[in-house]
Design a protein around this motif. Structure first.
Motif, short mmCIF file in Angstrom:
data_model
loop_
_atom_site.label_atom_id
_atom_site.label_comp_id
_atom_site.label_asym_id
_atom_site.label_seq_id
_atom_site.Cartn_x
_atom_site.Cartn_y
_atom_site.Cartn_z
N PHE A 129 0.82 -1.20 0.00
CA PHE A 129 0.00 0.00 0.00
C PHE A 129 0.86 1.26 0.00
O PHE A 129 0.52 2.27 -0.62
N LYS A 130 1.99 1.21 0.70
CA LYS A 130 2.90 2.35 0.68
C LYS A 130 3.47 2.57 -0.73
O LYS A 130 3.59 3.71 -1.19
N VAL A 131 3.81 1.48 -1.40
CA VAL A 131 4.33 1.58 -2.77
C VAL A 131 3.24 2.08 -3.72
O VAL A 131 3.52 2.89 -4.63
N ALA A 132 2.01 1.62 -3.51
CA ALA A 132 0.90 2.09 -4.36
C ALA A 132 0.76 3.60 -4.27
O ALA A 132 0.57 4.29 -5.29
N TYR A 133 0.87 4.13 -3.06
CA TYR A 133 0.79 5.59 -2.89
C TYR A 133 2.04 6.28 -3.44
O TYR A 133 1.94 7.29 -4.15
N ALA A 134 3.21 5.71 -3.16
CA ALA A 134 4.47 6.37 -3.53
C ALA A 134 4.64 6.52 -5.03
O ALA A 134 5.35 7.42 -5.49
N PHE A 135 3.97 5.65 -5.82
CA PHE A 135 4.10 5.72 -7.28
C PHE A 135 2.77 5.98 -7.98
O PHE A 135 2.71 5.95 -9.21
N GLY A 136 1.69 6.22 -7.23
CA GLY A 136 0.41 6.56 -7.83
C GLY A 136 -0.18 5.44 -8.68
O GLY A 136 -0.62 5.67 -9.80
N LEU A 137 -0.20 4.21 -8.14
CA LEU A 137 -0.57 3.05 -8.93
C LEU A 137 -2.01 2.60 -8.71
O LEU A 137 -2.56 2.75 -7.61
N ARG A 138 -2.59 2.05 -9.75
CA ARG A 138 -3.88 1.35 -9.64
C ARG A 138 -3.63 0.01 -8.95
O ARG A 138 -2.50 -0.47 -8.88
N ARG A 139 -4.74 -0.61 -8.48
CA ARG A 139 -4.58 -1.86 -7.73
C ARG A 139 -3.88 -2.94 -8.56
O ARG A 139 -2.96 -3.59 -8.08
N ARG A 140 -4.33 -3.14 -9.80
CA ARG A 140 -3.71 -4.18 -10.61
C ARG A 140 -2.26 -3.84 -10.92
O ARG A 140 -1.41 -4.74 -11.01
N GLU A 178 -16.24 4.22 1.76
CA GLU A 178 -16.03 4.44 0.32
C GLU A 178 -14.55 4.51 -0.05
O GLU A 178 -14.19 4.43 -1.22
N ILE A 179 -13.69 4.69 0.95
CA ILE A 179 -12.26 4.77 0.69
C ILE A 179 -11.74 3.38 0.35
O ILE A 179 -11.95 2.42 1.10
N GLY A 180 -11.08 3.25 -0.80
CA GLY A 180 -10.52 1.97 -1.22
C GLY A 180 -9.08 2.14 -1.66
O GLY A 180 -8.53 3.25 -1.65
N PRO A 181 -8.43 1.04 -2.07
CA PRO A 181 -7.02 1.13 -2.51
C PRO A 181 -6.79 2.15 -3.61
O PRO A 181 -5.73 2.76 -3.67
N HIS A 182 -7.79 2.34 -4.49
CA HIS A 182 -7.61 3.30 -5.58
C HIS A 182 -7.48 4.73 -5.07
O HIS A 182 -6.92 5.58 -5.75
N CYS A 183 -7.97 4.98 -3.86
CA CYS A 183 -7.87 6.31 -3.29
C CYS A 183 -6.41 6.67 -2.97
O CYS A 183 -6.10 7.86 -2.82
N LEU A 184 -5.54 5.68 -2.86
CA LEU A 184 -4.12 5.97 -2.69
C LEU A 184 -3.57 6.67 -3.93
O LEU A 184 -2.72 7.55 -3.83
N ARG A 185 -4.08 6.27 -5.08
CA ARG A 185 -3.68 6.92 -6.34
C ARG A 185 -4.21 8.34 -6.38
O ARG A 185 -3.50 9.27 -6.79
N HIS A 186 -5.46 8.53 -5.97
CA HIS A 186 -6.02 9.88 -5.88
C HIS A 186 -5.14 10.75 -4.96
O HIS A 186 -4.87 11.91 -5.26
N SER A 187 -4.74 10.16 -3.83
CA SER A 187 -3.96 10.91 -2.85
C SER A 187 -2.62 11.33 -3.43
O SER A 187 -2.15 12.45 -3.19
#
Length: 374
Positions: free
Chosen positions: A189-200, A304-313
């Protein structure tokens, strides 16, 4: 005509490949239509994950109408969508349903494939288009997702990550073997946020997807991330892009994961998946989704907050930090700037600071002009 018979989706060729005697002509013709449509989409380069849901939707519509395409009417479509509306489907989902039916009918009504001639000969009738602007949903805005979905504030994000770290420590101290999967998910999850990634995109990462950036040597061998499973366009193959590393802490998190934790999975040696699971080579998106939902609920974030919201953030925080919007657009792989703007939900504090800076700059310019005049 002989040359045309080899075309994907060509009606006589498909019917000829089946039994010469149609025992159930309506069922067999409908099945042949679907086969032809699938062949035509495959010939266009669409992937199976796009084709199969379309076929399933058309089959579902046929079962609902309880009749075949040469009998379908606009009223059937309206009745079908009314029933789907009772399930409270999203506007984008409803449009996908209607689009599948529209595309199928575009195919069977195209005289080049001769399905209309076949239906006239067998049934004395032929399919017509039943999807029009006046009975289907139109795309009136760029974003149609739930309004509650948003980026996390920096405080919320830190709270989520701190909770994830605390949960890993708690499980490890209690000798719970679940600590290692928890460590994996917290890092993912930290990497998803750090690089703005979608779940897949972050779920499918491999060790080899990182490289060095000669313009940022301080990030060593993790200066750039090569995304190979980006969102496809119109059913095509996954798009690729490179994402430059921005946050120094992300390199430390990745190095620690690879050096100290990943190798402890028995399945890690079977492949190069960055996030191996306990039983197979790669953790699945469902498991990541469940983990995120659990931690989200435990820290009191909206459902409503999901993993994709890390990309939004990621997008929001970069814009707040003053990164050029074009740079952010390239980082997240958006073809259009309008897509990036949808993801941006800058905080009121940022807007207040921006306004204050503009006002202060204007006031300073006015004072300079006044002094020049005097």
């Amino acid at each position: 005509m002989a040359g045309r018979r080899s075309e994907a989706g060509f009606a006589p060729e498909i019917l000829r490949s089946s039994s010469s005697i149609l025992l159930r002509p309506d069922e067999q013709t409908f099945a042949a239509m679907l086969t032809g449509w699938a062949d035509q989409q495959t010939a266009r380069g669409l992937v199976q994950t796009t084709i199969q849901p379309r076929l399933d939707l058309v089959r579902h519509f046929q079962a609902f109408v309880n009749d075949y395409p040469w009998k379908w009417t606009a009223g059937d479509l309206e009745d079908f969508m009314t029933e789907q509306g009772g399930r409270k489907i999203a506007a984008s989902t409803a449009r996908t349903y209607q689009s599948s039916i529209r595309l199928f009918l575009d195919f069977v009504c195209d005289p080049r494939y001769e399905w209309t001639s076949v239906c006239e000969r067998l049934f004395g009738d032929h399919p017509v288009q039943i999807c029009f602007d006046w009975n289907t949903r139109i795309h009136t805005q760029d974003y149609e997702g739930r309004p509650q979905r948003r980026s996390l504030t920096r405080i919320e994000l830190q709270k989520l990550f701190d909770h994830a770290d605390d949960e890993v420590i708690r499980l490890r101290k209690s000798n719970n073997k679940g600590w290692l999967p928890a460590q994996r998910d917290a890092t993912a999850f930290k990497v998803a946020y750090a690089f703005g990634l979608r779940r897949r995109e972050f779920q499918m990462l491999d060790l080899e997807d990182f490289g060095s950036n000669p313009h940022a040597p301080e990030f060593r061998d993790k200066g750039v991330l090569y995304v190979r499973w980006g969102k496809a366009i119109k059913g095509g193959a996954p798009r690729r892009r490179s994402v430059l590393t921005i946050f120094p802490w992300s390199v430390d998190v990745l190095d620690e994961w690879v050096a100290d934790y990943r190798r402890q999975f028995a399945t890690a040696a079977r492949g190069s998946a960055l996030w191996p699971s306990e039983r197979v080579g790669r953790v699945g998106p469902e498991a990541l989704g469940r983990r995120f939902a659990g931690w989200r609920d435990e820290v009191g974030l909206p459902t409503e907050i999901g993993p994709h919201c890390l990309r939004h953030s990621y997008v929001t925080h970069l814009i707040e930090d003053g990164y050029d919007p074009r740079f952010v657009q390239e980082q997240v792989g958006h073809s259009h700037a309008s897509s990036t703007s949808i993801y941006t939900s800058v905080s009121s504090d940022f807007r207040t600071r921006t306004l204050r800076n503009v006002l202060d700059a204007g006031m300073a310019e006015a004072l300079t002009q006044k002094e020049a005049i005097s």
